[in-house]
Design a protein around this motif. Sequence first.
Motif, PDB file in Angstrom:
ATOM      1  N   ASP A 167       0.986  -1.195  -0.079  1.00 35.09           N
ATOM      2  CA  ASP A 167       0.044   0.021  -0.113  1.00 35.09           C
ATOM      3  C   ASP A 167       1.018   1.159   0.039  1.00 35.09           C
ATOM      4  N   ASP A 168       1.860   1.310  -0.753  1.00 32.70           N
ATOM      5  CA  ASP A 168       2.965   2.380  -1.037  1.00 32.70           C
ATOM      6  C   ASP A 168       3.642   2.581   0.157  1.00 32.70           C
ATOM      7  N   ARG A 169       3.942   1.735   0.973  1.00 29.06           N
ATOM      8  CA  ARG A 169       4.692   1.681   2.080  1.00 29.06           C
ATOM      9  C   ARG A 169       5.866   0.842   1.763  1.00 29.06           C
ATOM     10  N   ALA A 170       6.867   1.500   1.677  1.00 25.99           N
ATOM     11  CA  ALA A 170       8.083   0.957   1.527  1.00 25.99           C
ATOM     12  C   ALA A 170       8.433  -0.521   2.387  1.00 25.99           C
ATOM     13  N   VAL A 171       8.921  -1.451   2.345  1.00 25.11           N
ATOM     14  CA  VAL A 171       9.021  -2.833   2.614  1.00 25.11           C
ATOM     15  C   VAL A 171      10.489  -3.167   2.423  1.00 25.11           C
ATOM     16  N   THR A 172      11.343  -2.831   3.428  1.00 24.76           N
ATOM     17  CA  THR A 172      12.981  -3.198   3.336  1.00 24.76           C
ATOM     18  C   THR A 172      13.318  -4.220   3.726  1.00 24.76           C
ATOM     19  N   SER A 173      12.389  -5.126   4.808  1.00 22.64           N
ATOM     20  CA  SER A 173      12.901  -6.379   5.307  1.00 22.64           C
ATOM     21  C   SER A 173      11.455  -7.117   5.554  1.00 22.64           C
ATOM     22  N   SER A 174      11.721  -8.270   6.118  1.00 19.89           N
ATOM     23  CA  SER A 174      10.749  -9.281   6.577  1.00 19.89           C
ATOM     24  C   SER A 174      10.007  -8.676   7.760  1.00 19.89           C
ATOM     25  N   GLN A 175      10.695  -8.047   8.775  1.00 23.00           N
ATOM     26  CA  GLN A 175      10.163  -7.492   9.867  1.00 23.00           C
ATOM     27  C   GLN A 175       9.138  -6.352   9.308  1.00 23.00           C
ATOM     28  N   MET A 176       9.735  -5.513   8.542  1.00 25.71           N
ATOM     29  CA  MET A 176       8.750  -4.197   7.994  1.00 25.71           C
ATOM     30  C   MET A 176       7.737  -4.605   7.225  1.00 25.71           C
ATOM     31  N   LEU A 177       7.668  -5.859   6.716  1.00 25.88           N
ATOM     32  CA  LEU A 177       6.310  -6.406   5.957  1.00 25.88           C
ATOM     33  C   LEU A 177       5.493  -6.914   7.173  1.00 25.88           C
ATOM     34  N   LYS A 178       6.027  -7.540   8.334  1.00 30.37           N
ATOM     35  CA  LYS A 178       5.214  -8.002   9.514  1.00 30.37           C
ATOM     36  C   LYS A 178       4.596  -6.871  10.093  1.00 30.37           C
ATOM     37  N   ALA A 179       5.359  -5.634  10.260  1.00 28.92           N
ATOM     38  CA  ALA A 179       4.892  -4.311  11.124  1.00 28.92           C
ATOM     39  C   ALA A 179       3.928  -3.661  10.177  1.00 28.92           C
ATOM     40  N   ALA A 180       3.954  -3.871   8.550  1.00 32.05           N
ATOM     41  CA  ALA A 180       2.841  -3.147   7.910  1.00 32.05           C
ATOM     42  C   ALA A 180       1.567  -4.058   7.900  1.00 32.05           C
ATOM     43  N   LEU A 181       1.583  -5.272   8.001  1.00 31.92           N
ATOM     44  CA  LEU A 181       0.523  -6.182   8.307  1.00 31.92           C
ATOM     45  C   LEU A 181      -0.262  -5.970   9.440  1.00 31.92           C
ATOM     46  N   ASN A 182       0.463  -5.491  10.353  1.00 29.49           N
ATOM     47  CA  ASN A 182      -0.085  -5.274  11.901  1.00 29.49           C
ATOM     48  C   ASN A 182      -1.241  -4.402  11.756  1.00 29.49           C
ATOM     49  N   ALA A 183      -1.425  -3.538  11.195  1.00 26.31           N
ATOM     50  CA  ALA A 183      -2.496  -2.458  11.108  1.00 26.31           C
ATOM     51  C   ALA A 183      -3.561  -3.058  10.152  1.00 26.31           C
ATOM     52  N   HIS A 184      -3.729  -4.390   9.580  1.00 29.93           N
ATOM     53  CA  HIS A 184      -4.800  -4.965   8.860  1.00 29.93           C
ATOM     54  C   HIS A 184      -5.353  -5.912   9.526  1.00 29.93           C
ATOM     55  N   LYS A 185      -6.623  -6.206   9.207  1.00 27.81           N
ATOM     56  CA  LYS A 185      -7.434  -7.251   9.607  1.00 27.81           C
ATOM     57  C   LYS A 185      -8.038  -8.369   8.548  1.00 27.81           C
ATOM     58  N   PRO A 186      -8.157  -9.531   8.640  1.00 29.83           N
ATOM     59  CA  PRO A 186      -8.531 -10.320   7.580  1.00 29.83           C
ATOM     60  C   PRO A 186      -9.720  -9.728   6.791  1.00 29.83           C
ATOM     61  N   ASP A 187      -9.698 -10.118   5.524  1.00 24.83           N
ATOM     62  CA  ASP A 187     -10.680  -9.504   4.334  1.00 24.83           C
ATOM     63  C   ASP A 187     -10.243  -8.299   4.043  1.00 24.83           C
ATOM     64  N   ASP A 188      -9.094  -7.681   4.447  1.00 22.55           N
ATOM     65  CA  ASP A 188      -8.493  -6.428   4.154  1.00 22.55           C
ATOM     66  C   ASP A 188      -7.903  -6.639   2.668  1.00 22.55           C
ATOM     67  N   VAL A 189      -7.805  -5.858   1.695  1.00 22.59           N
ATOM     68  CA  VAL A 189      -7.347  -6.033   0.455  1.00 22.59           C
ATOM     69  C   VAL A 189      -6.174  -5.081   0.520  1.00 22.59           C
ATOM     70  N   VAL A 190      -4.845  -5.559   0.259  1.00 25.03           N
ATOM     71  CA  VAL A 190      -3.460  -4.858   0.183  1.00 25.03           C
ATOM     72  C   VAL A 190      -3.053  -5.000  -1.170  1.00 25.03           C
ATOM     73  N   ARG A 191      -2.431  -3.944  -1.378  1.00 24.71           N
ATOM     74  CA  ARG A 191      -1.676  -3.817  -2.710  1.00 24.71           C
ATOM     75  C   ARG A 191      -0.102  -3.986  -2.635  1.00 24.71           C
ATOM     76  N   LEU A 192       0.523  -5.117  -3.219  1.00 25.44           N
ATOM     77  CA  LEU A 192       2.170  -5.250  -3.128  1.00 25.44           C
ATOM     78  C   LEU A 192       2.585  -4.988  -4.219  1.00 25.44           C
ATOM     79  N   GLU A 193       3.822  -4.475  -3.955  1.00 25.29           N
ATOM     80  CA  GLU A 193       4.890  -4.169  -5.027  1.00 25.29           C
ATOM     81  C   GLU A 193       5.861  -5.297  -5.132  1.00 25.29           C
ATOM     82  N   VAL A 194       6.031  -6.097  -5.985  1.00 25.18           N
ATOM     83  CA  VAL A 194       6.759  -7.193  -6.129  1.00 25.18           C
ATOM     84  C   VAL A 194       7.862  -7.248  -7.370  1.00 25.18           C
ATOM     85  N   SER A 195       9.039  -7.722  -7.056  1.00 21.16           N
ATOM     86  CA  SER A 195       9.906  -7.858  -7.998  1.00 21.16           C
ATOM     87  C   SER A 195      10.197  -9.278  -8.071  1.00 21.16           C
TER      88      SER A 195
END
Length: 395
Positions: free
Chosen positions: A348-376
């Motif tokens: 959701d346009d929030r930079a993910v620089t590590s595995s821990q940052m991905l977990k922190a970004a998911l902390n604010a979400h609930k089941p059934d939320d739709v998230v947008r991922l940038e993937v390489s």
Amino acid sequence: MLEPAGEPQSGGSVDSETRGRHPAGGATGPHPARGHRPGRGGRLLALVIAAVLAVTGFLGYRGELPRWPFRDDAATAGLSGPALPPLDVDLVSRVAEPSLVNITAGIRPYGLGAAGSGIVLSAEGEVLTSHHVIKGADTVTVSDLGTGATYTATVAGYDSGTDIALLDLNGAGGLPVAHIGSSAPLHLGDDVLAIGNAGGTGSPTAVGGPITNLDSAIVARDAADLSRKSLHGMIEIAAAVAAGQSGGALVDRYGAVVGVITAASGDLRKAMGKGPNGYAVPIDTAMNVVRQIRSGTPTDAVHIGPTATLGILTSDAQPSGARIDVSIYGLPAYAAGLTDGEVITALDDRAVTSSQMLKAALNAHKPDDVVRLEVSDPDGGHRTVSVTLTVGPPN
């Protein structure tokens, strides 16, 4: 139960003492015209005796008061008194045990389970415990030691960084509630008692000892999944804390909870010939997490409610991002086409620089939320993927 994977990186309570002395003085003879009357010296003596009796009467309740309310600077005020007696293990255990619970965490589909302990915070079934006790659990069952009743529990929230979780018991009411103290007044050498479900037997075990460190830092290993985490600001006690006591209460000599038991002695400490010890999260730290959970507002550290998951296992990517090590079949990421080896660089346009940052970004979400991922991908390609989160274990 966590155990240290390596070696961890004053004052005292004061009693007042009443000392009296008899002042010099006496009574004068009666005045010929006015009759007999005590002199000023006699009146002064009577007042001193009355004052001493009044103070002695008040101090006579000292043994029945839960705690003498000295200010924190009393230890430096030159006051002295007799040493406190040893902590009464049987008496304190009887005070604290009714407000504790046994916790069983079940993990499907493997039929695995873990046993731990918890502390009742409200009569309606709020229970404080260690996060690692319920980590990865699909089901949580709680047995109350005070009433003997058994409940299913839901995870209200947790902070994995401090190893604290809050449970809600379904259908609970009238439970004995723990007396929550404060960890702020603790000093090195204070006697405390660790109480919990040692060995998962279902019967509480209490082990006592002095506080040996108030700001211990350890790297703890989870005996269930062998994962490791750094824990800071821990209370260390010289006592043989055991597996199953995690989430239980560290109490002072008055039965007030001053910590949440987290870790027991590691093998390295034993190999070095050092005595058994245990570690606890200070209750002030734990209650800060509880208040955040109760507020209903998630943070990067504190997760509220059911855990939302992508259904992937990740590690830190180089030079940046969260690498997908496993995209689990049947879960959201797999269904959205994410594959092993791809790297998530933003959520959701929030930079993910590590595995821990991905977990922190998911902390604010609930089941059934739709998230947008940038993937390489490994070939240098980039894409954006929308994924609907599902319910996952409290990891």
